[in-house]
Design a protein around this motif. Structure first.
Motif, mmCIF file in Angstrom:
data_model
loop_
_atom_site.group_PDB
_atom_site.id
_atom_site.type_symbol
_atom_site.label_atom_id
_atom_site.label_comp_id
_atom_site.label_asym_id
_atom_site.label_seq_id
_atom_site.Cartn_x
_atom_site.Cartn_y
_atom_site.Cartn_z
ATOM 1 N N VAL A 73 32.601 30.265 32.304
ATOM 2 C CA VAL A 73 33.808 29.687 32.891
ATOM 3 C C VAL A 73 34.330 28.646 31.903
ATOM 4 C CG1 VAL A 73 32.638 27.846 34.184
ATOM 5 C CG2 VAL A 73 34.784 28.732 35.048
ATOM 6 N N GLY A 74 35.636 28.520 31.830
ATOM 7 C CA GLY A 74 36.224 27.515 30.952
ATOM 8 C C GLY A 74 36.128 26.128 31.555
ATOM 9 N N ALA A 75 36.169 25.130 30.707
ATOM 10 C CA ALA A 75 36.085 23.747 31.174
ATOM 11 C C ALA A 75 37.233 23.419 32.124
ATOM 12 C CB ALA A 75 36.086 22.793 29.984
ATOM 13 N N ALA A 76 38.427 23.948 31.829
ATOM 14 C CA ALA A 76 39.572 23.682 32.701
ATOM 15 C C ALA A 76 39.358 24.296 34.082
ATOM 16 C CB ALA A 76 40.852 24.228 32.079
ATOM 17 N N ALA A 77 38.849 25.519 34.132
ATOM 18 C CA ALA A 77 38.606 26.171 35.418
ATOM 19 C C ALA A 77 37.488 25.477 36.188
ATOM 20 C CB ALA A 77 38.260 27.647 35.221
ATOM 21 N N ALA A 78 36.525 24.899 35.464
ATOM 22 C CA ALA A 78 35.456 24.155 36.129
ATOM 23 C C ALA A 78 35.981 22.845 36.703
ATOM 24 C CB ALA A 78 34.318 23.880 35.151
ATOM 25 N N ALA A 79 37.034 22.308 36.085
ATOM 26 C CA ALA A 79 37.574 21.027 36.521
ATOM 27 C C ALA A 79 38.741 21.152 37.493
ATOM 28 C CB ALA A 79 38.020 20.208 35.305
ATOM 29 N N THR A 83 41.867 27.930 39.047
ATOM 30 C CA THR A 83 42.548 28.243 37.795
ATOM 31 C C THR A 83 41.759 29.206 36.917
ATOM 32 O OG1 THR A 83 41.616 26.287 36.712
ATOM 33 C CG2 THR A 83 43.793 26.043 37.747
ATOM 34 N N ASP A 84 40.602 29.678 37.363
ATOM 35 C CA ASP A 84 39.838 30.642 36.577
ATOM 36 C C ASP A 84 40.621 31.953 36.537
ATOM 37 O OD1 ASP A 84 37.183 31.362 35.286
ATOM 38 O OD2 ASP A 84 37.350 32.922 36.825
ATOM 39 N N ARG A 85 40.719 32.550 35.359
ATOM 40 C CA ARG A 85 41.517 33.773 35.224
ATOM 41 C C ARG A 85 40.849 34.977 35.874
ATOM 42 N NH1 ARG A 85 43.467 32.679 29.120
ATOM 43 N NH2 ARG A 85 45.093 31.205 29.686
ATOM 44 N N ALA A 86 39.533 35.077 35.782
ATOM 45 C CA ALA A 86 38.839 36.264 36.286
ATOM 46 C C ALA A 86 38.588 36.209 37.794
ATOM 47 C CB ALA A 86 37.513 36.443 35.551
ATOM 48 N N ARG A 87 38.190 35.046 38.296
ATOM 49 C CA ARG A 87 37.821 34.906 39.712
ATOM 50 C C ARG A 87 38.377 33.594 40.264
ATOM 51 N NH1 ARG A 87 33.860 35.639 36.363
ATOM 52 N NH2 ARG A 87 33.197 33.518 36.660
ATOM 53 N N PRO A 88 39.674 33.473 40.357
ATOM 54 C CA PRO A 88 40.246 32.169 40.730
ATOM 55 C C PRO A 88 39.796 31.678 42.107
ATOM 56 C CG PRO A 88 41.938 33.877 40.755
ATOM 57 C CD PRO A 88 40.714 34.488 40.157
ATOM 58 N N LEU A 138 28.545 28.316 49.464
ATOM 59 C CA LEU A 138 27.768 29.510 49.796
ATOM 60 C C LEU A 138 28.524 30.773 49.386
ATOM 61 C CD1 LEU A 138 25.113 30.338 51.373
ATOM 62 C CD2 LEU A 138 26.626 30.715 53.294
ATOM 63 N N LEU A 139 29.807 30.843 49.718
ATOM 64 C CA LEU A 139 30.629 31.984 49.292
ATOM 65 C C LEU A 139 30.682 32.088 47.771
ATOM 66 C CD1 LEU A 139 33.640 31.827 51.767
ATOM 67 C CD2 LEU A 139 31.891 33.607 51.618
ATOM 68 N N HIS A 140 30.886 30.969 47.134
ATOM 69 C CA HIS A 140 30.920 30.925 45.672
ATOM 70 C C HIS A 140 29.619 31.474 45.103
ATOM 71 C CE1 HIS A 140 31.224 29.252 41.602
ATOM 72 N NE2 HIS A 140 30.011 28.748 41.797
ATOM 73 N N GLY A 141 28.506 30.996 45.626
ATOM 74 C CA GLY A 141 27.212 31.395 45.105
ATOM 75 C C GLY A 141 26.904 32.866 45.295
ATOM 76 N N LEU A 142 27.301 33.394 46.408
ATOM 77 C CA LEU A 142 26.993 34.801 46.687
ATOM 78 C C LEU A 142 27.895 35.778 45.953
ATOM 79 C CD1 LEU A 142 26.185 34.742 50.497
ATOM 80 C CD2 LEU A 142 24.620 35.290 48.630
ATOM 81 N N HIS A 143 29.132 35.379 45.641
ATOM 82 C CA HIS A 143 30.098 36.364 45.160
ATOM 83 C C HIS A 143 30.777 36.072 43.826
ATOM 84 C CE1 HIS A 143 29.683 38.464 48.930
ATOM 85 N NE2 HIS A 143 29.959 37.365 49.579
ATOM 86 N N SER A 144 30.573 34.900 43.228
ATOM 87 C CA SER A 144 31.360 34.590 42.032
ATOM 88 C C SER A 144 30.732 35.079 40.733
ATOM 89 C CB SER A 144 31.616 33.086 41.932
ATOM 90 O OG SER A 144 30.410 32.402 41.712
ATOM 91 N N GLY A 145 29.452 35.315 40.712
ATOM 92 C CA GLY A 145 28.798 35.749 39.476
ATOM 93 C C GLY A 145 28.234 37.148 39.615
ATOM 94 N N ARG A 146 27.091 37.327 38.990
ATOM 95 C CA ARG A 146 26.427 38.629 39.077
ATOM 96 C C ARG A 146 25.946 38.851 40.507
ATOM 97 N NH1 ARG A 146 20.393 37.938 36.436
ATOM 98 N NH2 ARG A 146 19.689 36.421 37.953
ATOM 99 N N PRO A 147 25.659 40.098 40.874
ATOM 100 C CA PRO A 147 25.139 40.346 42.225
ATOM 101 C C PRO A 147 23.864 39.532 42.449
ATOM 102 C CG PRO A 147 25.732 42.412 41.166
ATOM 103 C CD PRO A 147 25.855 41.337 40.118
#
Length: 182
Positions: A73-79, A83-88, A138-147
């Motif tokens: 993730v980019g620093a801007a999207a983390a802040a 604003t994340d392009r792949a998984r906003p 919880l939603l972020h953790g379950l669905h934002s990265g790898r399965p």
């Protein structure tokens, strides 16, 4: 060995953050209980609640640092939420939850400033924001990265079950006039 540690940090720091923050929620609910715990036990529960919150925020900072350092993730999207392009939406939930957790921690640390002038309701309202932030995390953790691996799903399921059970007990106590407060 270093590769295994890096892999664990890549996917485990966020899980440890959520599990620590869940445990903090549970101990916070316990600390507010006046039916089962006496004053000294509530003070101990508050200390555990605060310690787990600090640990959770530490794991959260580590999680963010690792994700940015590895380019997930980019620093801007983390802040900046959403604003994340792949998984906003999913990364945004995590970013927003992080800000809410930090706000809850800071207002918890300066709780005394809310004690006068009828501001305790404002403190409670801010502190209660941890619940929707926890759900977003919880939603972020379950669905934002790898399965999610089986152990992660199991840990999250235990987190949900624990918080749900504690909330049911707390709401029943409040409904029955048990004197439970935030």
């Amino acid at each position: 060995m270093a590769e295994h540690a890096q892999e664990f940090l890549d996917f485990g720091a966020g899980v440890l953050a959520l599990v620590s923050l869940t445990a903090s929620v549970l101990w916070g609910l316990a600390a507010a209980d006046r039916m089962l715990l006496r004053s000294a036990h509530r003070l101990l529960a508050q200390g555990v609640h605060r310690g787990l919150a600090v640990a959770g925020l530490g794991f959260l900072a580590l999680h963010i640092w690792v994700k940015v350092a590895e380019g997930h993730v980019g620093a801007a999207a983390a802040a900046v939420p959403f604003t994340d392009r792949a998984r906003p939406l999913l990364v945004g939930f995590g970013t927003l939850a992080g800000y809410v957790f930090v706000t809850v921690a800071v207002t918890g640390a300066v709780r005394g400033a809310f004690a006068s002038g009828g501001r305790s309701r404002a403190w409670r309202a801010l502190h209660m924001c941890a619940y929707p932030a926890w759900g977003a995390a919880l939603l972020h953790g379950l669905h934002s990265g790898r399965p999610a691996g089986g152990w992660v799903t199991a840990a999250y399921a235990l987190c949900v079950a624990g918080v749900a059970a504690a909330l049911v007990v707390r709401l029943r106590g409040a409904r029955d006039g048990g004197g439970v407060n935030a």
